[in-house]
Design a protein around this motif. Structure first.
Motif, PDB file in Angstrom:
ATOM      1  N   TRP A 442       0.837  -1.208   0.000  1.00 35.03           N
ATOM      2  CA  TRP A 442       0.000   0.000   0.000  1.00 35.03           C
ATOM      3  C   TRP A 442       0.870   1.256   0.000  1.00 35.03           C
ATOM      4  N   ALA A 443       1.954   1.206   0.773  1.00 35.35           N
ATOM      5  CA  ALA A 443       2.848   2.369   0.824  1.00 35.35           C
ATOM      6  C   ALA A 443       3.458   2.650  -0.547  1.00 35.35           C
ATOM      7  N   SER A 444       3.825   1.587  -1.273  1.00 30.57           N
ATOM      8  CA  SER A 444       4.396   1.772  -2.610  1.00 30.57           C
ATOM      9  C   SER A 444       3.374   2.367  -3.564  1.00 30.57           C
ATOM     10  N   MET A 445       2.132   1.911  -3.462  1.00 30.90           N
ATOM     11  CA  MET A 445       1.100   2.416  -4.361  1.00 30.90           C
ATOM     12  C   MET A 445       0.775   3.880  -4.040  1.00 30.90           C
ATOM     13  N   LEU A 446       0.738   4.216  -2.770  1.00 34.79           N
ATOM     14  CA  LEU A 446       0.511   5.613  -2.391  1.00 34.79           C
ATOM     15  C   LEU A 446       1.670   6.489  -2.845  1.00 34.79           C
ATOM     16  N   SER A 447       2.892   5.952  -2.758  1.00 38.23           N
ATOM     17  CA  SER A 447       4.061   6.690  -3.242  1.00 38.23           C
ATOM     18  C   SER A 447       3.976   6.893  -4.753  1.00 38.23           C
ATOM     19  N   SER A 448       3.460   5.881  -5.467  1.00 38.38           N
ATOM     20  CA  SER A 448       3.263   6.001  -6.918  1.00 38.38           C
ATOM     21  C   SER A 448       2.311   7.146  -7.232  1.00 38.38           C
ATOM     22  N   ARG A 457      -6.573   9.739  -6.422  1.00 42.15           N
ATOM     23  CA  ARG A 457      -6.383   8.290  -6.308  1.00 42.15           C
ATOM     24  C   ARG A 457      -5.721   7.925  -4.976  1.00 42.15           C
ATOM     25  N   ALA A 458      -4.804   8.764  -4.506  1.00 45.87           N
ATOM     26  CA  ALA A 458      -4.131   8.506  -3.229  1.00 45.87           C
ATOM     27  C   ALA A 458      -5.143   8.502  -2.083  1.00 45.87           C
ATOM     28  N   ILE A 459      -6.032   9.467  -2.072  1.00 39.10           N
ATOM     29  CA  ILE A 459      -7.049   9.534  -1.018  1.00 39.10           C
ATOM     30  C   ILE A 459      -7.992   8.342  -1.109  1.00 39.10           C
ATOM     31  N   GLU A 460      -8.323   7.950  -2.352  1.00 37.49           N
ATOM     32  CA  GLU A 460      -9.196   6.789  -2.548  1.00 37.49           C
ATOM     33  C   GLU A 460      -8.539   5.518  -2.021  1.00 37.49           C
ATOM     34  N   LEU A 461      -7.249   5.333  -2.344  1.00 40.70           N
ATOM     35  CA  LEU A 461      -6.518   4.156  -1.861  1.00 40.70           C
ATOM     36  C   LEU A 461      -6.434   4.140  -0.342  1.00 40.70           C
ATOM     37  N   PHE A 462      -6.180   5.306   0.240  1.00 40.41           N
ATOM     38  CA  PHE A 462      -6.074   5.394   1.694  1.00 40.41           C
ATOM     39  C   PHE A 462      -7.387   5.005   2.361  1.00 40.41           C
ATOM     40  N   MET A 465      -7.833   1.273   2.037  1.00 35.52           N
ATOM     41  CA  MET A 465      -6.879   0.642   2.961  1.00 35.52           C
ATOM     42  C   MET A 465      -7.453   0.564   4.367  1.00 35.52           C
ATOM     43  N   LEU A 466      -8.025   1.667   4.833  1.00 32.47           N
ATOM     44  CA  LEU A 466      -8.628   1.680   6.165  1.00 32.47           C
ATOM     45  C   LEU A 466      -9.836   0.754   6.223  1.00 32.47           C
ATOM     46  N   GLY A 467     -10.603   0.717   5.121  1.00 29.73           N
ATOM     47  CA  GLY A 467     -11.787  -0.139   5.081  1.00 29.73           C
ATOM     48  C   GLY A 467     -11.458  -1.612   5.152  1.00 29.73           C
ATOM     49  N   GLU A 468     -10.283  -2.011   4.634  1.00 30.47           N
ATOM     50  CA  GLU A 468      -9.870  -3.405   4.654  1.00 30.47           C
ATOM     51  C   GLU A 468      -9.101  -3.777   5.922  1.00 30.47           C
ATOM     52  N   GLY A 469      -9.023  -2.843   6.839  1.00 29.67           N
ATOM     53  CA  GLY A 469      -8.399  -3.141   8.129  1.00 29.67           C
ATOM     54  C   GLY A 469      -6.886  -3.107   8.129  1.00 29.67           C
TER      55      GLY A 469
END
Length: 916
Positions: A442-448, A457-462, A465-469
Motif C-alpha cells: 500500500w505504501a508503494s502504491m501511495l508513493s506512486s 487516487r491517493a485519497i481513494e486508496l487510503f 486501505m482503512l476499510g480493509e483493516g
C-alpha cells in the motif's frame, strides 16, 4: 529405559531396515573400519534377519573385544545422514550389540543425535534412563532444548541440574544464557549471572560473549558496555567482536570505533568477523579516511576473506568512490551474491544505471544466484524514463524465478513503473497482489500516486486501505501528506495520526507541518513542529524552508539560530533556505556569516549552495561578491546563472547580462524558466522589440512558452515595447496563468489605454477562481484612470477592502487622484486627498501637480508643488512643473524665484532622451 521400551524401539527400527539400506551399508563400513569382518557379517545378518534384538549370537566378551562403538558413533556423526529415523536404527543396533547402561559416552552421543534431529521427546526419555548422568549429559539436553527453540524446557533442565547438585560448566551457562535472551527473561538472566560470578566463570570467553549478548538484548547496550568494561576480562576476540557488533546494531557507531581502537591497542588481532562490522560503522559515520585505515589493517592482518572484501567494496561504493570499489571487486578471488549486489547498488547510487545493468547481465551469464536484494537494486536501476524495455525484461525474469511472491520485490516493481511514468502498470502489479494486507504494498502504491501528483487516487486508496483493516504506517502517511493541498482533508489525516500514535514519528511530523505550510497555515505548521520530540535535519530544513518560502524570512533566520544552539549541523537544504531568507531581507552581513559556515562544512563550492550564495549576494546588491562566488563554482547551474543575469539587469548592466546569457548557451548550460524570465526582464529595459522577438523564438524552440513565469515576462516585455497584440498572443500561449500572469496582462492593457479589455481580463480571472492582490488592483484602477471610468474606479476601490480585505495603499489612492485630475475635476481630487484615511505622500501631490499644469490651475498647482517640495525637497520635477505652471500663467517673477532656489540647492534638471 525398561525392557519394554528397549523392545519397542528395536521392533520399530528393525521393521525399517529394509527401506533404509544405505544406513545398513554405513554401519557395515564402520565395522570394517574396526577390522572385524567376521563380526561385520554377523552384525548385518542379524540386523536384517534376527526377530529379537535381545537374542544375540555374540558373547559379551566378544563384543568388548571386537566392537568399537566410538568409531560407529563418530562416523555416523560426520556422515551427513543424521536424522531421527537413522538415529533410531543406530540406537536399536547399539541396544542389541552393546551394553548402553555401562557406556555413558554412547548414551550422551545418542541423546545429542536425537537433539540435532529435533526429536526432543525421545532424547528426554533416553536421558531419564541414565542412572548417574554426568555434566555432558545435562549440557546436551540444555543445549538441545535451546537449539530447538524450546527455551522454557532449557531453563527447566538447568534448574533441575542445579537442584540435583551438579555444578554447571561454561557450556551449561552459555546455553541457558542463550535461552534467557530468547525468552527476554532478564530476572532469570541476572540470577544465572550471579552463579557465573560465584563459580568463577566470569573470565571465560564463551560465557562472556553470552553475558554481553544477554545484557544488551534483555537490558540495554549501555549496561552491556558497562559489564564488558567492568566485569569482563576481555581475554578473547569473540567478546570484543560481540560488544562491537552490538554497538553497531544499536547505532552506537562512535562507541564501536572506540572499542575497535582499544582492541587494537590491547594487541588483540581483529578477524574476519571484526572488520565487516567496523566497516559498517565507518559507512554510517561517513568516515572515509578511517574506513581506508581499517582496509589497510585488514590486509595487514591477513583477514581478507569474501565477507571482508565485500564489506570493503560496499564501503567505497557508499562513499561514491566507484573506481576504487570496482577495483577491489575485480581483485576478489571469490564473489558471492552479496558482493555483486554491493557493487551494483554502488553504481546505482551514482546514477549509473547502464553499468549497473551490465554488471547484472554479467552476473547472470556466469550463473551466479540472485536474491531479492539484487532484484530490487536492478529494478531501481530501471526506474528511469525511457527504460521501459529493460524494466519489462527484468520484470519477466522476476516472474520466471518466482521472486514476484516477495513483498519487497513487488513493492519495488510498483515504484519502478511509477518513476517511469507507467502508472497503469503500477496499478496492474498492485491489483495482482494477493497479500493486500501487507502495508508495504500500500505504501508503494501511495508513493506512486504521490510521484505522479494523483491526489484523488491517493485519497481513494487510503480510504480503501482503512476499510480493509490495514493499518497505515509512517510511509503511507508521508506519501499521502506529500500531495495533499486541502486543509480540510489534511486536518482529518492529522486526527488519524494523533489517534494511531504516529505523531511522535519524525518523518510523519515533518510531512504534517509541511502540509500545513503548503496550505498557508504557518502557525499550525510551527505548532506541529514544536511537538515533534526528535527533530532530524529534514524536520529543521522543512520548517525553515516553510518560513522562507511563505514570506517569513525573519522567523526562518531565528529558527536557524535555534538549530545551531542545539548543535545540529545543517545540511545544504537548510543553508539554501537560510540564504534565501537573507536575500529577501537584504541581510548582507548575515549572509556572509552563513557563507563562512557553509565553507567550513565543505559546502562552499557545492553547486546548489553556490547558486543560493550568488542569489543572496545579487539581491543584497553585492555584485562583486556574487561574481566571485560564481567564478569559484566548478559547475555553474541554471539557478546561479539566472541569479547573476537578473542581478546585472537590475543594476542596469545590460551588456554583462546578455553576455552571461550568451555564455550559458555556448556552454550548453540548461536554460530554465527562471533564466528566460530574467533575460526577458533585461530585454524589456532596452525596449528593443527585435531582441525580444529573438528571445521569444528561442522560448518557442525550447518549449517554455506555456510556462507561466516566462509568459508573464513576455507579456511585460512586449508591453514595454508597445506591442499589445504580441502581449495578448504571449498570454494566450500560457496553459494555466496564475495571479502574476493575469496581473501582467491587466497592467499591459491599462498602460495602453485599453480599460475595457483590462476589466474584462479581471472578470475572467475571477471566474477562474484566482483572487486578486494589491498589485492587480493597481492595474485595474490605472485602467479606469486612463479610460475615464470614474464610477467603476470607486467601485473597485471599495471592493478591495470589502471583498478581499486588502487595505488600499498610496498607489491606489494616486490612481483615483489621477483619474479625477484627468477628468478635470481638480477640486474633487483635492477634496479626495484631504479626506483620505492615510496621509498623502509626494506621489499623490505630484499627480495633482501634473494635472494642474495640464489644466492651468495656478493656485492649486502652487499648493500641490509646496506639498511635494515639503515631502521630497530633492524632487527636481516638482520645481520644474511648478515653474512651468507659473510661466504658462505669466507669473515670471515666480519663475525666477523657483529657478534661483533650484540653483542655490545645486540641483539640476536631467536632460530628456529618446531611443528614436
Amino acid at each position: 529405559m525398561n525392557n519394554n521400551v528397549h523392545y519397542h524401539i528395536s521392533i520399530i527400527t528393525l521393521n525399517m531396515t529394509l527401506t533404509l539400506f544405505p544406513l545398513r551399508l554405513f554401519l557395515l563400513k564402520s565395522l570394517i573400519n574396526t577390522k572385524s569382518l567376521q563380526l561385520a557379517f554377523r552384525f548385518t545378518s542379524s540386523l536384517v534377519y534376527l526377530p529379537n534384538p535381545h537374542v544375540s549370537p555374540i558373547k559379551h566378551e566378544e563384543k568388548y573385544t571386537f566392537f568399537n562403538p566410538f568409531v560407529i558413533l563418530r562416523d555416523y556423526k560426520f556422515s551427513g545422514k543424521l536424522n531421527a529415523r537413522n538415529t533410531k536404527i543406530l540406537h536399536a543396533h547399539l541396544l542389541k550389540t552393546h551394553d548402553l547402561q555401562c557406556d555413558i559416552f554412547s548414551v550422551n552421543s545418542l541423546i545429542d543425535f536425537y537433539c540435532k534431529s529435533a526429536d526432543m521427546v525421545v532424547a528426554h526419555k533416553l536421558f531419564d534412563t541414565i542412572a548417574v548422568p554426568n555434566i555432558v549429559s545435562w549440557n546436551v539436553m540444555i543445549s538441545g532444548y535451546d537449539h530447538n527453540s524450546m527455551f522454557l524446557k532449557s531453563l527447566e533442565m538447568f534448574c533441575r541440574m542445579h537442584l540435583f547438585g551438579f555444578e554447571p560448566d561454561e557450556f551449561s551457562y552459555g546455553s541457558v544464557l542463550s535461552a534467557c535472551v530468547a525468552l527476554q527473561a532478564p530476572l532469570f538472566g541476572m540470577q544465572v549471572f550471579s552463579l557465573v560470578v560465584k563459580n568463577g566463570f566470569l573470565s571465560n570467553g564463551y560465557v562472556q560473549t553470552r553475558m554481553v549478548d544477554m545484557f544488551c538484548k534483555n537490558c540495554n547496550f549501555r549496561e552491556a558496555l558497562r559489564f564488558f568494561n567492568d566485569a569482563a576480562s576481555c581475554d578473547n576476540v569473540a567478546s570484543w567482536n560481540a560488544i562491537i557488533s552490538l554497538a553497531v546494531k544499536n547505532g552506537e557507531n562512535q562507541v564501536a570505533l572506540k572499542l575497535f581502537r582499544q582492541m587494537c591497542r590491547a594487541s588483540w588481532m581483529p578477524n574476519s568477523y571484526t572488520f565487516p562490522t567496523i566497516l559498517t560503522a565507518c559507512c554510517a559515520l561517513k568516515e572515509m579516511q578511517i574506513g581506508k585505515g581499517v582496509h589497510g589493517r585488514a590486509i595487514k592482518c591477513g583477514a581478507m576473506d569474501v565477507f571482508v572484501e565485500t564489506a570493503i567494496v560496499d564501503l567505497y561504493a557508499k562513499f561514491g568512490c566507484m573506481s576504487e570499489a570496482y577495483r577491489q571487486f575485480s581483485r576478489m578471488q571469490v564473489r558471492n551474491v552479496v558482493s555483486w549486489t554491493a557493487i551494483i547498488s554502488g553504481f546505482l547510487q551514482e546514477d549509473n544505471s547502464i553499468f549497473a545493468l551490465n554488471l547484472f547481465k554479467e552476473m547472470r551469464q556466469i550463473g551466479m544466484e540472485i536474491n531479492t536484494y539484487t532484484v530490487t537494486s536492478v529494478l531501481s536501476a530501471c526506474a528511469k524514463p525511457g527504460m521501459i524495455e529493460e524494466a519489462e525484461q527484468v520484470h519477466s525474469l522476476v516472474l520466471k524465478l518466482g521472486l514476484i511472491l516477495d513483498v519487497k520485490v513487488r513493492a519495488t516493481l510498483i515504484n519502478m513503473y511509477a518513476k517511469i511514468g507507467e502508472v497503469g502498470l503500477s496499478e496492474l502489479v498492485f491489483t495482482e497482489t494477493n497479500n493486500t494486507k501487507d502495508c508495504g504494498i500500500w505504501a508503494s502504491m501511495l508513493s506512486s500516486c504521490a510521484q505522479n501528483q494523483n491526489s484523488g487516487r491517493a485519497i481513494e486508496l487510503f480510504t480503501i486501505m482503512l476499510g480493509e483493516g490495514v493499518k497505515p504506517d509512517e510511509y503511507c502517511i508521508c506519501s499521502l501528506l506529500s500531495i495533499m493541498n486541502c486543509l480540510n482533508l489534511g486536518s482529518q489525516v492529522h486526527g488519524y495520526i494523533l489517534k494511531s500514535g504516529l505523531v511522535a514519528d519524525a518523518s510523519v511530523g515533518c510531512s504534517l507541518f509541511t502540509m500545513y505550510s503548503k496550505c498557508g497555515c504557518l502557525e499550525e505548521s510551527y505548532e506541529v513542529f514544536r511537538l515533534v520530540l526528535v527533530k532530524d535535519n529534514v524536520s529543521w530544513a522543512s520548517m525553515i524552508s516553510g518560513f522562507a518560502e511563505h514570506g517569513y524570512p525573519d522567523r526562518a533566520l531565528r529558527l536557524f539560530k535555534e538549530m545551531l544552539y542545539q548543535e545540529i549541523v545543517p545540511d545544504r537544504i537548510t543553508l539554501i533556505s537560510t540564504l534565501t531568507a537573507c536575500a529577501d531581507l537584504g541581510f548582507l552581513q548575515r549572509g556572509r556569516e552563513i557563507h563562512g559556515y557553509a565553507f567550513c562544512l565543505g559546502l562552499g563550492t557545492n553547486t546548489v549552495v553556490g547558486g543560493a550564495l550568488v542569489n543572496m549576494y545579487s539581491k543584497c546588491g553585492s555584485l562583486s561578491l556574487a561574481s566571485k562566488v560564481f567564478d569559484m563554482l566548478l559547475y555553474k547551474d541554471a539557478f546561479a546563472c539566472s541569479s547573476l543575469v537578473s542581478a546585472y539587469a537590475q543594476k542596469g548592466l545590460i551588456e554583462e547580462s546578455f553576455s552571461l546569457f550568451h555564455d550559458m548557451l555556448l556552454n550548453d548550460v540548461t536554460v530554465d524558466a527562471f533564466t528566460i524570465s530574467s533575460i526577458l526582464g533585461t530585454a524589456s529595459l532596452l525596449c528593443r522589440s527585435d531582441i525580444g522577438t529573438q528571445l521569444h523564438a528561442y522560448v518557442e524552440k525550447v518549449g517554455l512558452q506555456a510556462n507561466v513565469s516566462v509568459g508573464s515576462s513576455l507579456v511585460t516585455m512586449y508591453s514595454k515595447c508597445g506591442s499589445i497584440e504580441d502581449c495578448r498572443k504571449a498570454f494566450d500561449d500560457v496553459e494555466m496563468p496564475d495571479l502574476i500572469g493575469w496581473t501582467s496582462i491587466i497592467v499591459s492593457y491599462a498602460q495602453h489605454g485599453k480599460g475595457a479589455e483590462a476589466l474584462s481580463a479581471y472578470e475572467l480571472m475571477k471566474s477562474e477562481g484566482i483572487q486578486p492582490d494589491a498589485v492587480t488592483f493597481v492595474g485595474i484602477l490605472s485602467a479606469c484612470s486612463r479610460s475615464g471610468l470614474v464610477e467603476e474606479a470607486f467601485f473597485y476601490l471599495n471592493s478591495m477592502l470589502e471583498d478581499y480585505n486588502i487595505t488600499p495603499s498610496h498607489r491606489h489612492y494616486a490612481c483615483i487622484v489621477d483619474l479625477l485630475s484627468r477628468s478635470g475635476r481638480l477640486r474633487e481630487a483635492e477634496s479626495f486627498i484631504n479626506n483620505m484615511p492615510v496621509e498623502p505622500d509626494a506621489l499623490i501631490w505630484g499627480t495633482l501637480l501634473a494635472a494642474c499644469k495640464v489644466h492651468g490651475d495656478f493656485e492649486l498647482g502652487k499648493l500641490a508643488a509646496k506639498k511635494v517640495m515639503e515631502l521630497e525637497p530633492s524632487d527636481v520635477g516638482a520645481y520644474v512643473s511648478f515653474s512651468n505652471i507659473c510661466a504658462d500663467g505669466g507669473q515670471w517673477e515666480e519663475v525666477t524665484k523657483i529657478r534661483s532656489s533650484l540653483n542655490k540647492t545645486g540641483m539640476k534638471k536631467e536632460p530628456g532622451w529618446s531611443l528614436v
